[in-house]
Scaffold this motif. Structure first.
Motif, PDB file in Angstrom:
ATOM      1  N   TYR A 168       0.824  -1.211   0.000  1.00 51.68           N
ATOM      2  CA  TYR A 168       0.000   0.000   0.000  1.00 51.68           C
ATOM      3  C   TYR A 168       0.857   1.260   0.000  1.00 51.68           C
ATOM      4  CZ  TYR A 168      -4.137  -2.873   0.932  1.00 51.68           C
ATOM      5  OH  TYR A 168      -5.158  -3.791   0.835  1.00 51.68           O
ATOM      6  N   CYS A 169       2.011   1.208   0.666  1.00 53.01           N
ATOM      7  CA  CYS A 169       2.933   2.344   0.647  1.00 53.01           C
ATOM      8  C   CYS A 169       3.421   2.601  -0.775  1.00 53.01           C
ATOM      9  CB  CYS A 169       4.103   2.102   1.595  1.00 53.01           C
ATOM     10  SG  CYS A 169       5.318   3.443   1.636  1.00 53.01           S
ATOM     11  N   PHE A 170       3.806   1.546  -1.494  1.00 56.91           N
ATOM     12  CA  PHE A 170       4.263   1.694  -2.872  1.00 56.91           C
ATOM     13  C   PHE A 170       3.152   2.273  -3.752  1.00 56.91           C
ATOM     14  CE2 PHE A 170       7.638  -1.928  -2.579  1.00 56.91           C
ATOM     15  CZ  PHE A 170       8.502  -1.047  -1.938  1.00 56.91           C
ATOM     16  N   LEU A 171       1.916   1.803  -3.537  1.00 49.10           N
ATOM     17  CA  LEU A 171       0.803   2.336  -4.325  1.00 49.10           C
ATOM     18  C   LEU A 171       0.567   3.812  -4.001  1.00 49.10           C
ATOM     19  CD1 LEU A 171      -1.888  -0.513  -4.362  1.00 49.10           C
ATOM     20  CD2 LEU A 171      -0.268   0.142  -6.161  1.00 49.10           C
ATOM     21  N   GLY A 172       0.728   4.179  -2.726  1.00 49.92           N
ATOM     22  CA  GLY A 172       0.593   5.584  -2.358  1.00 49.92           C
ATOM     23  C   GLY A 172       1.598   6.442  -3.095  1.00 49.92           C
ATOM     24  N   ILE A 173       2.841   5.980  -3.177  1.00 51.49           N
ATOM     25  CA  ILE A 173       3.886   6.719  -3.885  1.00 51.49           C
ATOM     26  C   ILE A 173       3.576   6.778  -5.375  1.00 51.49           C
ATOM     27  CG2 ILE A 173       6.329   6.671  -4.533  1.00 51.49           C
ATOM     28  CD1 ILE A 173       6.848   5.403  -1.737  1.00 51.49           C
ATOM     29  N   PHE A 174       3.033   5.695  -5.913  1.00 48.30           N
ATOM     30  CA  PHE A 174       2.654   5.662  -7.336  1.00 48.30           C
ATOM     31  C   PHE A 174       1.581   6.705  -7.640  1.00 48.30           C
ATOM     32  CE2 PHE A 174      -0.354   3.741 -10.484  1.00 48.30           C
ATOM     33  CZ  PHE A 174       0.433   3.922 -11.610  1.00 48.30           C
ATOM     34  N   TYR A 175       0.516   6.743  -6.850  1.00 45.35           N
ATOM     35  CA  TYR A 175      -0.579   7.675  -7.114  1.00 45.35           C
ATOM     36  C   TYR A 175      -0.236   9.108  -6.701  1.00 45.35           C
ATOM     37  CZ  TYR A 175      -3.686   3.888  -8.448  1.00 45.35           C
ATOM     38  OH  TYR A 175      -4.261   2.832  -9.107  1.00 45.35           O
ATOM     39  N   LYS A 176       0.768   9.273  -5.862  1.00 40.73           N
ATOM     40  CA  LYS A 176       1.202  10.597  -5.433  1.00 40.73           C
ATOM     41  C   LYS A 176       1.898  11.361  -6.561  1.00 40.73           C
ATOM     42  CE  LYS A 176       4.531  12.478  -2.068  1.00 40.73           C
ATOM     43  NZ  LYS A 176       5.739  12.490  -2.893  1.00 40.73           N
ATOM     44  N   ARG A 177       2.267  10.673  -7.601  1.00 43.31           N
ATOM     45  CA  ARG A 177       2.981  11.307  -8.705  1.00 43.31           C
ATOM     46  C   ARG A 177       2.155  12.375  -9.414  1.00 43.31           C
ATOM     47  NH1 ARG A 177       6.016   6.374 -11.923  1.00 43.31           N
ATOM     48  NH2 ARG A 177       7.776   6.135 -10.491  1.00 43.31           N
ATOM     49  N   SER A 178       0.847  12.281  -9.335  1.00 47.34           N
ATOM     50  CA  SER A 178      -0.023  13.245 -10.005  1.00 47.34           C
ATOM     51  C   SER A 178      -0.924  13.936  -8.987  1.00 47.34           C
ATOM     52  CB  SER A 178      -0.883  12.532 -11.057  1.00 47.34           C
ATOM     53  OG  SER A 178      -1.859  13.404 -11.579  1.00 47.34           O
ATOM     54  N   VAL A 179      -1.058  15.240  -9.118  1.00 44.32           N
ATOM     55  CA  VAL A 179      -1.922  15.995  -8.202  1.00 44.32           C
ATOM     56  C   VAL A 179      -3.356  15.480  -8.280  1.00 44.32           C
ATOM     57  CG1 VAL A 179      -2.861  18.285  -7.687  1.00 44.32           C
ATOM     58  CG2 VAL A 179      -0.459  18.038  -8.350  1.00 44.32           C
ATOM     59  N   SER A 180      -3.775  15.049  -9.466  1.00 42.04           N
ATOM     60  CA  SER A 180      -5.162  14.606  -9.659  1.00 42.04           C
ATOM     61  C   SER A 180      -5.474  13.317  -8.905  1.00 42.04           C
ATOM     62  CB  SER A 180      -5.447  14.402 -11.148  1.00 42.04           C
ATOM     63  OG  SER A 180      -4.630  13.372 -11.683  1.00 42.04           O
ATOM     64  N   THR A 181      -4.444  12.536  -8.521  1.00 39.57           N
ATOM     65  CA  THR A 181      -4.674  11.280  -7.809  1.00 39.57           C
ATOM     66  C   THR A 181      -4.136  11.322  -6.374  1.00 39.57           C
ATOM     67  OG1 THR A 181      -2.636  10.368  -8.793  1.00 39.57           O
ATOM     68  CG2 THR A 181      -4.708   9.869  -9.908  1.00 39.57           C
ATOM     69  N   ASN A 182      -3.898  12.526  -5.861  1.00 41.14           N
ATOM     70  CA  ASN A 182      -3.381  12.645  -4.497  1.00 41.14           C
ATOM     71  C   ASN A 182      -4.339  12.091  -3.454  1.00 41.14           C
ATOM     72  OD1 ASN A 182      -0.747  13.564  -4.039  1.00 41.14           O
ATOM     73  ND2 ASN A 182      -1.264  15.612  -4.714  1.00 41.14           N
ATOM     74  N   SER A 183      -5.630  12.218  -3.697  1.00 42.44           N
ATOM     75  CA  SER A 183      -6.603  11.693  -2.729  1.00 42.44           C
ATOM     76  C   SER A 183      -6.541  10.171  -2.675  1.00 42.44           C
ATOM     77  CB  SER A 183      -8.022  12.151  -3.084  1.00 42.44           C
ATOM     78  OG  SER A 183      -8.373  11.733  -4.394  1.00 42.44           O
ATOM     79  N   ILE A 184      -6.253   9.534  -3.813  1.00 41.98           N
ATOM     80  CA  ILE A 184      -6.077   8.075  -3.842  1.00 41.98           C
ATOM     81  C   ILE A 184      -4.813   7.696  -3.079  1.00 41.98           C
ATOM     82  CG2 ILE A 184      -5.748   6.049  -5.315  1.00 41.98           C
ATOM     83  CD1 ILE A 184      -7.222   7.522  -7.534  1.00 41.98           C
ATOM     84  N   ALA A 185      -3.747   8.465  -3.293  1.00 35.34           N
ATOM     85  CA  ALA A 185      -2.494   8.226  -2.568  1.00 35.34           C
ATOM     86  C   ALA A 185      -2.723   8.332  -1.068  1.00 35.34           C
ATOM     87  CB  ALA A 185      -1.434   9.231  -3.018  1.00 35.34           C
ATOM     88  N   SER A 215       0.023  18.720   1.655  1.00 37.98           N
ATOM     89  CA  SER A 215       0.366  20.039   1.124  1.00 37.98           C
ATOM     90  C   SER A 215      -0.260  20.253  -0.247  1.00 37.98           C
ATOM     91  CB  SER A 215       1.888  20.179   1.024  1.00 37.98           C
ATOM     92  OG  SER A 215       2.488  20.106   2.290  1.00 37.98           O
ATOM     93  N   GLU A 216      -0.173  19.247  -1.121  1.00 31.84           N
ATOM     94  CA  GLU A 216      -0.770  19.358  -2.450  1.00 31.84           C
ATOM     95  C   GLU A 216      -2.295  19.461  -2.372  1.00 31.84           C
ATOM     96  OE1 GLU A 216       0.640  19.940  -5.135  1.00 31.84           O
ATOM     97  OE2 GLU A 216       2.694  19.184  -5.055  1.00 31.84           O
ATOM     98  N   LEU A 217      -2.871  18.916  -1.307  1.00 25.06           N
ATOM     99  CA  LEU A 217      -4.321  19.007  -1.099  1.00 25.06           C
ATOM    100  C   LEU A 217      -4.703  20.293  -0.370  1.00 25.06           C
ATOM    101  CD1 LEU A 217      -5.042  15.290  -0.102  1.00 25.06           C
ATOM    102  CD2 LEU A 217      -5.644  16.410  -2.261  1.00 25.06           C
ATOM    103  N   ASN A 218      -3.693  21.177  -0.183  1.00 23.90           N
ATOM    104  CA  ASN A 218      -3.894  22.476   0.491  1.00 23.90           C
ATOM    105  C   ASN A 218      -4.338  22.340   1.941  1.00 23.90           C
ATOM    106  OD1 ASN A 218      -3.230  23.892  -1.906  1.00 23.90           O
ATOM    107  ND2 ASN A 218      -5.332  23.664  -2.651  1.00 23.90           N
ATOM    108  N   LYS A 219      -3.956  21.246   2.559  1.00 25.15           N
ATOM    109  CA  LYS A 219      -4.248  21.040   3.979  1.00 25.15           C
ATOM    110  C   LYS A 219      -2.956  21.290   4.761  1.00 25.15           C
ATOM    111  CE  LYS A 219      -7.989  17.748   3.078  1.00 25.15           C
ATOM    112  NZ  LYS A 219      -8.549  16.403   3.356  1.00 25.15           N
ATOM    113  N   TYR A 220      -2.585  22.570   4.825  1.00 23.16           N
ATOM    114  CA  TYR A 220      -1.257  22.935   5.315  1.00 23.16           C
ATOM    115  C   TYR A 220      -1.081  22.681   6.810  1.00 23.16           C
ATOM    116  CZ  TYR A 220      -1.098  25.219   0.776  1.00 23.16           C
ATOM    117  OH  TYR A 220      -1.148  25.481  -0.556  1.00 23.16           O
TER     118      TYR A 220
END
Length: 330
Positions: A168-185, A215-220
């Motif tokens: 799941y950590c690897f998948l989080g890093i995979f989906y973190k690559r795009s801002v559009s999939t940050n919520s999935i990450a 941060s990318e989700l603006n939840k500073y």
């Protein structure tokens, strides 16, 4: 035979029959052989074969030899191959967490030489997680990652919780690559943390990754809290490289929370520690973030000053504070 996880915070029991059955079911389906036809080839009741594939029956002695022959496989029942697969996965993750790139390369080369043996054993599904990492960090191939993900998700009950936490950590890093999939990450990092020990390197890595996700989700505010939470976890593993990154993240987060004076003070302290050789921070990034802080606080002369210093220090930005969001550095 059963495999009980003795290393993980949450224990889970998986039988050897369950993994072996899933292995043969997967390869039967890969070869487009129906359950009915395969049962006929084995001269076996279809229902009994189904229960074998689903781990509900004990495999009769020698049956795996017949299955290997019919499916052209070489499944090895040596339990040590499962242990070896797990050791490779955990070692690989630790090298990744500690950013030991040379060790990662060597371990991946060793795995490549042993993959055929390890993948034809009880370590089959663990090896798939290792291959996720390979296509994530070594040979970047998103389509392969999705393909392997679909296989693992179908056989998720064949993995121990500590194996799943890394997956799941690897998948989080995979989906973190795009801002559009940050919520999935975000969801995957949370799922990983639910399965791993609070003192594990997996938890430390998840917390580290969550800083940039929030941060990318603006939840500073949450991002800043994760910075504070992450530091003792990184110190526990003497992971000073990622600590440096977290220091920079903390400054950026303070800037985005409009706590400009606090951010500037911390950045100048980091710059001082760099100049006196205490830590090896990248000066161009420090000046870059000082320029960004000055820009957002509308101190334009100071922004130009730090922009020029950043460029002199090798910052790659062509129009430093006008075009580039600072989180892209990480």
């Amino acid at each position: 035979m059963s495999f009980q996880n003795t290393k993980h915070f949450t224990l889970k029991l998986i039988t050897s029959e369950h993994i072996m059955g899933a292995f043969y079911r997967f390869h039967r389906m890969q070869q487009n052989i129906s359950l009915s036809n395969f049962a006929k080839q084995l001269r076996m009741n279809k229902g009994f074969l189904s229960e074998l594939e689903n781990g509900k029956r004990h495999f009769p002695d020698g049956l795996y030899i017949q299955l290997n022959h019919l499916l052209h496989l070489q499944f090895n029942t040596d339990i040590e191959l499962w242990h070896q697969s797990r050791k490779t996965l955990f070692t690989l993750f630790d090298f990744f967490f500690l950013e030991q790139n040379d060790s990662i390369q060597q371990l991946c080369e060793n795995f490549d030489n042993q993959e055929s043996i390890l993948s034809n054993s009880y370590g089959f599904f663990v090896c798939l997680i290792i291959k996720i990492f390979y296509y994530l960090r070594i040979q970047r191939d998103n389509s392969k990652i999705i393909e392997i993900k679909n296989i693992i998700d179908t056989h998720i009950d064949c993995l121990q919780n500590d194996e799943l936490s890394i997956y799941y950590c690897f998948l989080g890093i995979f989906y973190k690559r795009s801002v559009s999939t940050n919520s999935i990450a975000l969801d995957y990092f949370k799922k990983s943390n639910q399965l791993c020990s609070p003192n594990s390197s997996v938890n430390a890595m998840n917390t580290f990754q969550l800083v940039s996700v929030y941060s990318e989700l603006n939840k500073y505010i949450i991002a800043y809290e994760k910075c504070i939470e992450c530091k003792p976890l990184l110190r526990q593993y003497n992971n000073y490289s990622r600590l440096i990154t977290i220091d920079m993240f903390e400054c950026i987060t303070l800037t985005n929370m409009h706590m400009f004076d606090e951010s500037k003070k911390k950045l100048l302290n980091i710059l001082s520690s760099t100049n006196n050789g205490t830590f090896n921070y990248c000066q161009d990034q420090i000046y870059h973030n000082l320029a960004w802080n000055a820009l957002l606080s509308q101190n334009y002369e100071e922004c130009i000053h730090y922009t020029n210093l950043a460029k002199d220090a090798g910052d790659p930005s062509s129009r430093l504070c006008l075009d580039l969001h600072p989180f892209h550095y990480y």
